[in-house]
Write an enzyme that holds these catalytic residues in place. Structure first.
Site, PDB file in Angstrom:
ATOM      1  N   CYS A  76      -2.863  -7.522 -31.056  1.00  0.00           N
ATOM      2  CA  CYS A  76      -4.193  -7.304 -31.342  1.00  0.00           C
ATOM      3  C   CYS A  76      -4.676  -7.957 -32.675  1.00  0.00           C
ATOM      4  CB  CYS A  76      -4.555  -5.709 -30.993  1.00  0.00           C
ATOM      5  SG  CYS A  76      -6.391  -5.312 -31.413  1.00  0.00           S
ATOM      6  N   CYS A  82      -7.308  -1.412 -37.047  1.00  0.00           N
ATOM      7  CA  CYS A  82      -7.752   0.008 -36.306  1.00  0.00           C
ATOM      8  C   CYS A  82      -6.657   1.084 -36.231  1.00  0.00           C
ATOM      9  CB  CYS A  82      -7.713  -0.542 -34.769  1.00  0.00           C
ATOM     10  SG  CYS A  82      -7.955   0.693 -33.495  1.00  0.00           S
ATOM     11  N   CYS A  85      -3.531   2.264 -32.552  1.00  0.00           N
ATOM     12  CA  CYS A  85      -2.039   1.446 -32.376  1.00  0.00           C
ATOM     13  C   CYS A  85      -1.227   1.215 -33.768  1.00  0.00           C
ATOM     14  CB  CYS A  85      -2.110   0.281 -31.344  1.00  0.00           C
ATOM     15  SG  CYS A  85      -2.952   0.766 -29.842  1.00  0.00           S
ATOM     16  N   CYS A 163     -10.015  -4.433 -26.366  1.00  0.00           N
ATOM     17  CA  CYS A 163      -8.612  -3.686 -26.648  1.00  0.00           C
ATOM     18  C   CYS A 163      -7.357  -4.055 -25.707  1.00  0.00           C
ATOM     19  CB  CYS A 163      -8.898  -2.129 -26.400  1.00  0.00           C
ATOM     20  SG  CYS A 163      -7.501  -1.212 -26.998  1.00  0.00           S
ATOM     21  N   CYS A 414       4.517  16.554 -25.461  1.00  0.00           N
ATOM     22  CA  CYS A 414       4.009  15.302 -26.158  1.00  0.00           C
ATOM     23  C   CYS A 414       4.284  15.320 -27.455  1.00  0.00           C
ATOM     24  CB  CYS A 414       2.593  15.297 -25.735  1.00  0.00           C
ATOM     25  SG  CYS A 414       1.419  16.593 -26.313  1.00  0.00           S
TER      26      CYS A 414
END
Length: 463
Positions: A76, A82, A85, A163, A414
């Site tokens: 990307c 950003c 990620c 994205c 998680c």
């Protein structure tokens, strides 16, 4: 900057040897831990020290002296800006190795647990996997609409038109939707301004059924005064035949909570249908559903393998819309699910009815910490499945499990740190044995990792 002990606060050179759980590079100078955003394991970097915390210093990357052999060009173009990620610059196999080691080391350090971690189940694809996006919106000083995710640790939006981790069918909608919203003239909130009254649009929500292809658009706004919204929604429905509805969610409160209490269907319906592990799920705009559908299907298969032949009642805490409950009920278990959000419980019950499983799947509305004790005492389940939020299990949940000692506990987490903490509590008195921990990569190119832990009651008489 408060100077670090032994450091002069200026330019320093260090080799990065690890990552934090948030994806920041970790190096050391004279024993002092230095955290560097954008640095990867194996990099040799020059940094400027900008902040001193109690146990570490923070450095700003000035120059990459020697790149790690695992460093790559990010897929990307916005990866360096950003905050969505953080690991795109790291080769996929190196990401997977780091996540595996993160789970192992966290379980040993926090949980004091034996090394029973299985090899990580890598994602089938590292890009184009997300079935959902909630994209912040704002207008710049000239009034032009900006859409994108935040820079790390800020409310500054990094403007984007695509994205690459989104399902391509959603990704293709971002730029035209952004253009339409820009030309609408609708007001947009100022992100991060807690003292600013609600001005209008806040987020653009997109959702797709990976199997069905059904798509849903949801605008999140502080109020509903958006002239021409209905006609705009009709145009979107005509433009994308797979679009089943456009909704408006009203969130007048400032803060980090994305969705407000009311969602209005503007045109079409406010949910998609998605085949999942032999059942059909109705998934709403605000519904929690795993963002990587294919990896969630693998979890379901792992659950069935761990549970073995269906034998009585399975009690599921934090059951959501029945994502796992319904396939397990179809396999032969009698599932009792507990979920605290009323709208989610209603959707779970509707999903059970849709699949003809209402006799095998009973959903209870309430807080798991308050209701698990009663559910365990009344049902004496053959197994308990838990899928809590990132903060892990409440103390009341752990106490109820240890008091009633169900023979098998399956814990989907998680966050390796809270998983390790909770497993240590469950296994500390010898009642339970940690049989295995299976890491899965649900979030390629990020520092997040999912784990399924299998905990069995030791051979002893149950109370």
């Amino acid at each position: 900057m408060q100077q670090a002990q032994g450091l002069d606060g200026g330019l320093q050179i260090l080799t990065v040897d690890d990552l934090t759980r948030e994806g920041m590079g970790v190096g050391r100078i004279n024993g002092q831990v230095i955290l560097v955003e954008g640095a990867l394991p194996g990099d040799r970097v020059e940094v400027r020290l900008v902040h001193q915390a109690k146990r570490h210093a923070v450095g700003k990357l000035v120059r990459l002296i020697q790149a790690s052999p695992d460093r790559r060009k990010p897929p990307c173009i916005l990866a360096d800006h950003c905050g969505g990620c953080t690991l795109q610059g790291l080769e996929a196999r190196a990401q997977q190795h780091w996540k595996q080691q993160l789970v192992v080391e966290t379980l040993q350090r926090i949980g004091l647990l034996p090394p029973v971690v299985r090899p990580l189940l890598a994602a089938p694809e590292e890009l184009a996997y997300r079935n959902r996006a909630v994209i912040p919106l704002e207008r710049d000083p000239r009034g032009t609409l900006r859409a994108g995710y935040y820079r790390r640790g800020s409310h500054q939006i990094v403007n984007m038109n695509r994205c690459p981790i989104l399902d391509p069918r959603l990704d293709a909608m971002v730029a035209p939707l952004k253009a339409d919203l820009d030309g609408s003239g609708w007001p947009v909130d100022r992100h991060g301004a807690a003292d600013t009254p609600g001005l209008g649009l806040r987020h653009l929500g997109l959702r797709i059924g990976r199997r069905s292809g059904e798509r849903l658009i949801t605008l999140i706004a502080s109020h509903g005064d958006l002239p021409g919204l209905a006609s705009t929604a009709e145009r979107w429905m005509a433009r994308w035949p797979e679009l089943v509805g456009v909704s408006l969610n009203l969130q007048p409160q400032q803060g980090n909570r994305l969705f407000g209490p009311e969602t209005i269907s503007i045109v079409g319906r406010g949910w998609i249908l998605e085949p999942f592990c032999g059942v059909e799920l109705q998934i709403g705009a605000e519904t929690f559903f795993q963002v990587y559908s294919e990896q969630a299907e693998r979890v379901t298969a792992l659950l069935m393998d761990s549970l073995g032949h269906p034998s009585g009642i399975l009690l599921e805490g934090y059951c959501g819309i029945g994502t796992f409950s319904l396939p397990l009920a179809k396999a032969g278990w009698h599932v009792h699910g507990i979920e605290q959000h009323p709208s989610t419980v209603a959707l779970a019950r509707a999903n059970a009815q849709r699949n003809g499983l209402e006799q095998r799947c009973i959903f209870h509305e309430g807080d798991v910490g308050l209701h698990l004790e009663e559910a365990l005492s009344q049902n004496r389940p053959g197994a308990v499945l838990l899928d809590p939020p990132r903060k892990g299990l409440q103390e009341a949940v752990l106490a109820s499990l240890l008091a009633h000692r169900p023979p098998l506990i399956l814990y989907l987490s998680c966050d390796p740190a809270t998983l390790a903490r909770d497993l240590r509590a469950l296994c500390s008195d010898g009642s339970y044995r940690l049989e295995s921990v299976q890491p899965l990569d649900f979030f390629p190119n990020t520092s997040h990792v999912e784990c399924l832990a299998v905990v069995r009651l030791q051979a002893m008489e149950r109370p």
